[in-house]
Design an enzyme around this catalytic site. Structure first.
Site, mmCIF file in Angstrom:
data_model
loop_
_atom_site.group_PDB
_atom_site.id
_atom_site.type_symbol
_atom_site.label_atom_id
_atom_site.label_comp_id
_atom_site.label_asym_id
_atom_site.label_seq_id
_atom_site.Cartn_x
_atom_site.Cartn_y
_atom_site.Cartn_z
ATOM 1 N N ARG A 56 0.826 -1.213 0.000
ATOM 2 C CA ARG A 56 0.000 0.000 0.000
ATOM 3 C C ARG A 56 0.860 1.262 0.000
ATOM 4 O O ARG A 56 0.398 2.344 -0.325
ATOM 5 C CB ARG A 56 -0.973 -0.016 1.181
ATOM 6 N N TYR A 109 -15.757 17.715 -13.951
ATOM 7 C CA TYR A 109 -16.252 16.343 -13.971
ATOM 8 C C TYR A 109 -17.308 16.166 -12.887
ATOM 9 O O TYR A 109 -17.131 16.600 -11.747
ATOM 10 C CB TYR A 109 -15.078 15.382 -13.748
ATOM 11 N N ASP A 182 -7.717 19.315 -13.895
ATOM 12 C CA ASP A 182 -8.007 18.009 -14.479
ATOM 13 C C ASP A 182 -7.785 18.142 -15.985
ATOM 14 O O ASP A 182 -8.553 18.795 -16.689
ATOM 15 C CB ASP A 182 -9.448 17.608 -14.145
ATOM 16 N N LYS A 207 -8.299 6.906 -19.417
ATOM 17 C CA LYS A 207 -8.642 7.415 -20.744
ATOM 18 C C LYS A 207 -7.416 7.344 -21.659
ATOM 19 O O LYS A 207 -6.966 6.256 -21.955
ATOM 20 C CB LYS A 207 -9.196 8.843 -20.601
HETATM 21 C C1 LIG Z 1 -13.202 9.704 -16.381
HETATM 22 C C2 LIG Z 1 -12.847 11.004 -15.788
HETATM 23 C C3 LIG Z 1 -12.560 11.136 -14.427
HETATM 24 C C4 LIG Z 1 -12.663 9.979 -13.471
HETATM 25 O O1 LIG Z 1 -11.742 8.997 -13.776
HETATM 26 P P1 LIG Z 1 -11.973 7.428 -13.446
HETATM 27 O O2 LIG Z 1 -10.714 6.829 -13.918
HETATM 28 O O3 LIG Z 1 -13.188 7.000 -14.201
HETATM 29 O O4 LIG Z 1 -12.195 7.330 -11.977
HETATM 30 C C5 LIG Z 1 -12.186 12.375 -13.944
HETATM 31 N N1 LIG Z 1 -12.116 13.443 -14.761
HETATM 32 C C6 LIG Z 1 -12.401 13.358 -16.073
HETATM 33 C C7 LIG Z 1 -12.318 14.565 -16.909
HETATM 34 C C8 LIG Z 1 -12.770 12.142 -16.635
HETATM 35 O O5 LIG Z 1 -13.068 12.073 -17.929
#
Ligand SMILES: *Cc1c(COP(=O)(O)O)cnc(C)c1O
Length: 397
Positions: A56, A109, A182, A207
């Site tokens: 961890r 988000y 983000d 992504k």
């Molecule tokens: C998908 C996404 C998240 C969250 O990510 P996960 O890997 O699904 O937890 C956060 N911000 C944006 C812009 C996203 O597209």
């Protein structure tokens, strides 16, 4: 030799030597690490020995990928998590405490807004939502208690582009305020938030960074001390990345610049083509001159990403006929993988809301979000040509 460029860093950065002189690093499948004797244990806890202790708190496979993402983000350090949301929640919890205040742009988000607006609120952290691009409102929202500005760029589903330089200017006028961006939709290839003045850069590595729709992961990059504080809390909250997924992520990252260039080119071509289709009301893509943030996007991005959103004439039913008629594009949430994905936001992320509730937050029924993959663009356009025909031949509503 010129300093290593992004494509070189994507392939070469991270640990160079591996066990048995293997060219690629192993998947370190271990939950814990053994000590030779108690003297070694003491040396470790006294800080005289750098090594792993327990899964961890660290894993060599994960650390190698963290080094690669830090190099790509142009950061001192990176911490990886088991999902993008684990990265968001752990980072925000590490930075904010009861009595603090955060400002969020309103198109962040959805789960980030939910976490801040409901969960952090329960812990005594107040927050204010401001419209993206309204810098007067942002200035007004900042109080002596403000510790964090949270924004995202480009955003979902309209691909709005926040002026990161201006955001950084505002935050630097206020001591002790951090800027958290983000940058999932942009990737380090298209946008460099830390170089533009952000303190923390987040990616849902699920992504584009992973890029193959086969893993969940999240990363946060920034100054070493700040990232260490976040990683320390990760060791408490436990949202670590599994070494299998870390390996796949590291593998995917080697082709990130290659893939993103193809996503950029395909999406721009698809967006330009969609804009000419009579059955399409409007196209949202920051690479189009018609996009409200095109100028900002051109100034701060080196490519416009792989997501294209458009409004199809005929509302939700025509949209469903279009989506159902696609063969190459698959119906699924998410984005950033090599496969082209299509969805109606009204039927996916916002299904539980009524048309009126959706409209109140700007989600029109006729929206289609296309996460353009890296297939041949002629085949993607061919698929959409047939699907648009099907959408329009479904008869009047
Ligand atoms: C998908 C996404 C998240 C969250 O990510 P996960 O890997 O699904 O937890 C956060 N911000 C944006 C812009 C996203 O597209």
């Amino acid at each position: 030799m010129p300093s290593p460029k992004l494509s070189t860093l994507a392939v070469q950065s991270g640990p160079r030597r591996h066990a048995h002189d293997a060219l690629t690093g192993a998947v370190s499948l271990t939950s814990t690490y053994s000590f030779e004797n108690t003297a070694e244990l003491r040396r470790y806890f006294d800080g005289d020995l750098e090594r792993e202790e327990y899964g961890r708190y660290g894993n060599p496979t994960v650390r190698g990928v963290e080094q690669k993402i830090a190099a790509l983000d142009g950061a001192e350090a990176c911490a990886l998590f088991g999902s993008g949301m684990a990265a968001v929640t752990t980072s925000l919890l590490a930075v904010l405490k009861a009595g603090d205040h955060a400002v969020l742009t309103s198109d962040c988000y959805r789960r980030t807004r939910q976490f801040v607006g409901t969960f952090l609120k329960k812990l005594g952290v107040d927050s204010t939502l401001v419209e993206p691009g309204d810098f007067d409102a942002l200035e007004r929202a900042i109080t002596p208690k403000t510790k964090l500005i949270v924004s995202e760029s480009p955003t979902n589903p309209y691909l709005r582009v926040a002026d990161l330089v201006k955001l950084a200017e505002v935050k630097s006028k206020h001591r002790g305020v951090l800027l958290f961006i983000d940058s999932t939709f942009a990737t380090p290839v298209n946008q460099r938030p830390l170089e533009l003045g952000a303190d923390l850069c987040l990616h849902s590595a699920t992504k584009y960074l992973g890029g193959h729709n086969d893993l969940l992961a999240g990363s946060v990059s920034g100054r070493a001390g700040l990232v260490q504080a976040i990683a320390d809390l990760r060791g408490v909250l436990g949202g670590v990345l599994d070494p299998h997924s870390a390996y796949l992520l590291g593998r995917g990252l080697k082709t990130l610049p290659l893939r993103v260039r193809q996503h950029n080119a395909n999406a721009l071509a698809v967006a330009q083509w969609l804009e000419k289709q009579p059955a399409v009301q409007r196209v949202w893509y920051p690479g189009l001159e018609s996009h409200p943030d095109h100028a900002t996007a051109r100034a701060q991005m080196s490519g416009f990403g792989g997501v294209v959103t458009f409004e199809v004439k005929g509302g939700i039913e025509a949209g469903s006929r279009l989506v159902d008629a696609c063969r190459l594009a698959r119906i699924a949430p998410s984005l950033g993988g090599v496969e082209t994905l299509i969805e109606q936001p009204a039927l996916m992320s916002f299904y539980e809301l009524t048309t009126e509730q959706r409209l109140a937050i700007g989600i029109k029924d006729e929206l289609i979000r296309l996460a353009v993959g890296v297939e041949d663009v002629d085949n993607i356009v061919g698929d959409l040509t047939r699907a648009l025909d099907a959408a329009q031949s479904g008869g009047a509503r």
